[in-house]
Design an enzyme around this catalytic site. Sequence first.
Site, PDB file in Angstrom:
ATOM      1  N   ASP A 276      53.015  31.931  46.113  1.00 58.84           N
ATOM      2  CA  ASP A 276      54.109  30.801  46.377  1.00 58.84           C
ATOM      3  C   ASP A 276      54.947  31.608  47.655  1.00 58.84           C
ATOM      4  OD1 ASP A 276      55.676  28.819  47.420  1.00 58.84           O
ATOM      5  OD2 ASP A 276      57.367  29.302  45.424  1.00 58.84           O
TER       6      ASP A 276
ATOM      7  N   HIS B 175      50.631  31.928  56.651  1.00 58.93           N
ATOM      8  CA  HIS B 175      50.051  31.157  55.610  1.00 58.93           C
ATOM      9  C   HIS B 175      48.849  32.531  56.044  1.00 58.93           C
ATOM     10  CE1 HIS B 175      51.998  27.620  54.181  1.00 58.93           C
ATOM     11  NE2 HIS B 175      52.296  27.484  56.149  1.00 58.93           N
TER      12      HIS B 175
ATOM     13  N   LEU C  64      33.616  38.473  38.953  1.00 57.56           N
ATOM     14  CA  LEU C  64      34.685  37.863  38.881  1.00 57.56           C
ATOM     15  C   LEU C  64      34.452  35.618  38.998  1.00 57.56           C
ATOM     16  CD1 LEU C  64      37.847  37.469  38.823  1.00 57.56           C
ATOM     17  CD2 LEU C  64      37.852  38.295  40.925  1.00 57.56           C
TER      18      LEU C  64
END
Length: 253
Positions: free
Chosen positions: A29, A46, A140
């Site tokens: 955020d 962004h 991962l």
Amino acid sequence: MTEPATAAEDVRAAAGEAGVPAHVAIIMDGNGRWAQKRHLPRAEGHRRGVEALRRAVRAAAARGIRYLTIYSFSSENWRRPATEIADLMNLLKLFVRRDLAELHRANVRVRILGERANLKPDITALLEEAESVTRDNTGLTLVVAFNYGSRQEIVRAARRLAEEVAAGRLAPDTIDADAVAARLDLAGVPDPDLIIRTSGEQRLSNFLLWQAAYAELVFLPVLWPDFDEAAFDEALAEFARRERRYGGLTASA
């Protein structure tokens, strides 16, 4: 009453021995506010957020975290201006095209979480490509929550259960928490141990509501584009200070 044993406990225990959470989820955020503070367009925020994501993936893998789930685009984000949505979709395309090969080389497995039925074919194809190319990787697992909402996920699970009961394949009195979890979009992935939210906001925003039942929550004031290894380590250090009881008692109680 303590939490019942689950298959995910083996993953938790293995990670616990190494002193790190097995599964970290991040609500990324603050892109817009980062750009606004610098008098830049939101699209630049962004773009810088994608750079922060790259840092987070590398940091998670280096620290032995097994699963990293990121909240990239919520089902509510469609309410944003069309130009911003277009920018976000273009960034997704660029991320897959530029980063998928590197993720694959790093043995990262990509898994997509969220509803795909109403997505454009080119976006769906990119998501499927990311999963298929990395399906056999064993490092991962990067879970990308895209067009995702937790309430919607729970509703889909309830609908699946209702359909199985109606078809006579499932008895209502056999439905328990494990049965619900097995029909969630994130089935097969251990619940997050740690959920991080950046930007100072302190809410889950319809993210992993079922899976967050026993997660530790850490809220950082840093805006997402500024999230780096130091911020990640700060959240991990806070996690390490917490005593997790899963409804039981402390060792000294």
